[in-house]
Scaffold this active site. Sequence first.
Site, mmCIF file in Angstrom:
data_model
loop_
_atom_site.group_PDB
_atom_site.id
_atom_site.type_symbol
_atom_site.label_atom_id
_atom_site.label_comp_id
_atom_site.label_asym_id
_atom_site.label_seq_id
_atom_site.Cartn_x
_atom_site.Cartn_y
_atom_site.Cartn_z
ATOM 1 N N HIS A 134 25.585 0.471 -12.627
ATOM 2 C CA HIS A 134 26.402 1.457 -11.913
ATOM 3 C C HIS A 134 25.544 2.206 -10.902
ATOM 4 O O HIS A 134 24.424 2.623 -11.208
ATOM 5 C CB HIS A 134 27.020 2.469 -12.890
ATOM 6 C CG HIS A 134 27.828 3.516 -12.194
ATOM 7 N ND1 HIS A 134 29.122 3.285 -11.772
ATOM 8 C CD2 HIS A 134 27.517 4.772 -11.793
ATOM 9 C CE1 HIS A 134 29.571 4.362 -11.162
ATOM 10 N NE2 HIS A 134 28.619 5.285 -11.156
ATOM 11 N N ASP A 144 39.637 10.965 -17.987
ATOM 12 C CA ASP A 144 38.720 11.199 -16.866
ATOM 13 C C ASP A 144 39.488 11.347 -15.561
ATOM 14 O O ASP A 144 39.179 12.222 -14.750
ATOM 15 C CB ASP A 144 37.698 10.054 -16.766
ATOM 16 C CG ASP A 144 36.826 10.211 -15.539
ATOM 17 O OD1 ASP A 144 36.122 11.237 -15.459
ATOM 18 O OD2 ASP A 144 36.874 9.357 -14.635
ATOM 19 N N ARG A 162 38.944 18.958 -11.662
ATOM 20 C CA ARG A 162 37.603 19.423 -11.250
ATOM 21 C C ARG A 162 37.507 19.542 -9.734
ATOM 22 O O ARG A 162 36.883 20.463 -9.196
ATOM 23 C CB ARG A 162 36.537 18.445 -11.762
ATOM 24 C CG ARG A 162 36.285 18.564 -13.257
ATOM 25 C CD ARG A 162 35.486 17.388 -13.765
ATOM 26 N NE ARG A 162 34.207 17.259 -13.123
ATOM 27 C CZ ARG A 162 33.527 16.095 -12.997
ATOM 28 N NH1 ARG A 162 34.024 14.977 -13.495
ATOM 29 N NH2 ARG A 162 32.366 16.061 -12.408
ATOM 30 N N SER A 219 31.793 11.530 -17.233
ATOM 31 C CA SER A 219 32.809 10.845 -16.423
ATOM 32 C C SER A 219 32.337 9.417 -16.097
ATOM 33 O O SER A 219 33.067 8.441 -16.305
ATOM 34 C CB SER A 219 33.039 11.666 -15.150
ATOM 35 O OG SER A 219 33.694 10.929 -14.163
ATOM 36 N N LYS A 222 33.588 5.509 -18.148
ATOM 37 C CA LYS A 222 34.210 4.366 -17.473
ATOM 38 C C LYS A 222 33.433 3.085 -17.773
ATOM 39 O O LYS A 222 34.012 2.022 -17.971
ATOM 40 C CB LYS A 222 34.301 4.632 -15.964
ATOM 41 C CG LYS A 222 35.383 5.670 -15.658
ATOM 42 C CD LYS A 222 35.500 5.987 -14.202
ATOM 43 C CE LYS A 222 34.433 6.906 -13.716
ATOM 44 N NZ LYS A 222 34.821 8.062 -12.965
HETATM 45 N N1 URA Z 1 31.580 9.907 -10.035
HETATM 46 C C1 URA Z 1 32.327 9.872 -11.163
HETATM 47 O O1 URA Z 1 32.802 8.810 -11.563
HETATM 48 N N2 URA Z 1 32.541 11.027 -11.822
HETATM 49 C C2 URA Z 1 32.042 12.208 -11.420
HETATM 50 O O2 URA Z 1 32.259 13.209 -12.069
HETATM 51 C C3 URA Z 1 31.279 12.225 -10.241
HETATM 52 C C4 URA Z 1 31.053 11.059 -9.569
#
Ligand code: URA
Length: 431
Positions: free
Chosen positions: A82, A161, A168, A183, A187
């Site tokens: 990632h 999320d 947020r 977050s 994923k």
């Molecule tokens: N990318 C994400 O997937 N989540 C965040 O909170 C910030 C950047």
Amino acid sequence: MRMVDIIAKKRDGKHLSKEEIHFVIDGYTNGQIPDYQMSAFLMAVFFQGMSSNETAKLTMAMVKSGDQIDLSGIEGVKVDKHSTGGVGDTTTLILAPLVSALGIPVAKMSGRGLGHTGGTIDKLEAVQGFHVEISEQQFIELVNQNKIAVVGQSGNLTPADKKIYSLRDVTATVNSIPLIASSIMSKKIAAGADAIVLDVKVGAGAFMKQLDDARELANAMVEIGNQVGRKTLAVISNMEQPLGYAVGNALEVKEAIETLQGKGPADLHELCLVLGSKMVVLAGKANSEEEARTMLEEVIANGKALQVFKQFLSAQGGDPSVVDDVTKLPQATYQIPVNSTESGYISGIVADEIGVAAMLLGAGRATKESEIDLSVGIVLHKKIGDAVEAGESIATIYSNTEEVDDVINRIMKAYDYSKDKPSPMPLIYNL
Ligand code: URA
């Protein structure tokens, strides 16, 4: 349990239990906890932070809020990678065939992104016929057969999320390390990774502008991974300027092909070897990163990685002959040079500005509904430390319109010059 008591507990800097964290995440996802209470909770986390243990629990509560991809039908250690996002970041297109060429299964779930250019899927769709609309069953079969497949995001992954991130965004609570770390990691874990390599970008073109913040985020994510049984390693890499030279979908595919041929830009090539070595070690195919690097260099040099890329494109309906003839990729009508007005050395390139310039050309989506033009983008000719003469071309714009004054201005403004050669910047920082 009452949400107001949990908010007060976090406000006062106390640690939350697993049950309390689940109460918040489940309640917010199913609509029982209203936005105003969740907003107060997020602000309390923003100021008080979370311990690594709480952050790991928060991550797993978000993973469990929706579907989880089951990759157990695929043999071997599934290592995902990632990146926290940058400009001209083509590493996934290179790393996937590169590590797959060593027999490591690459089962990648990717998205179409909002932002400067498309996501990995958009880029791959620059190859005629390539598609990601395959069933989960076909996806698993393809990975077992070819050791590589990419599928579009499907199902209901981490709905908590999605809902929390939207809140947020409008409550000034995006920039909180435990919230960002949970977050991102939720994923990756929901997508089925056994092990994870993280590329945390730092610099003007990155989410994290300061090295200390990037380190904190990297360490928080590594801790989460290791606490929840996913071996995780992180790299911090420089995003003070775009990675490689190309910014734009088809242009980045071309650059990825060149890198798989061993002829890519030095920074992109090096970052792929660094990230790839960690992936190979986590997959258990090498005992050290040095050994892994030698193996990766070998599959670039002997053409195996490129061969795997062709096979991968073909298995998902793409035309593999683009690899030998890149003019088969979508081509923009106009190539417009951007010339320097100064002589000296390039001392800075504001990556974000180059990214926005590419988006103005149509390379990226401003909103979810925007259509991407896969052919357009920018190729830089000068990077930090290069000498330049006034009148020399610093970049070429690939466009389908001649009206690109705005784009030219942005590119020119993105470049900074100095009389003396600037000292080289590291590509990779220590954790
Ligand atoms: N990318 C994400 O997937 N989540 C965040 O909170 C910030 C950047």
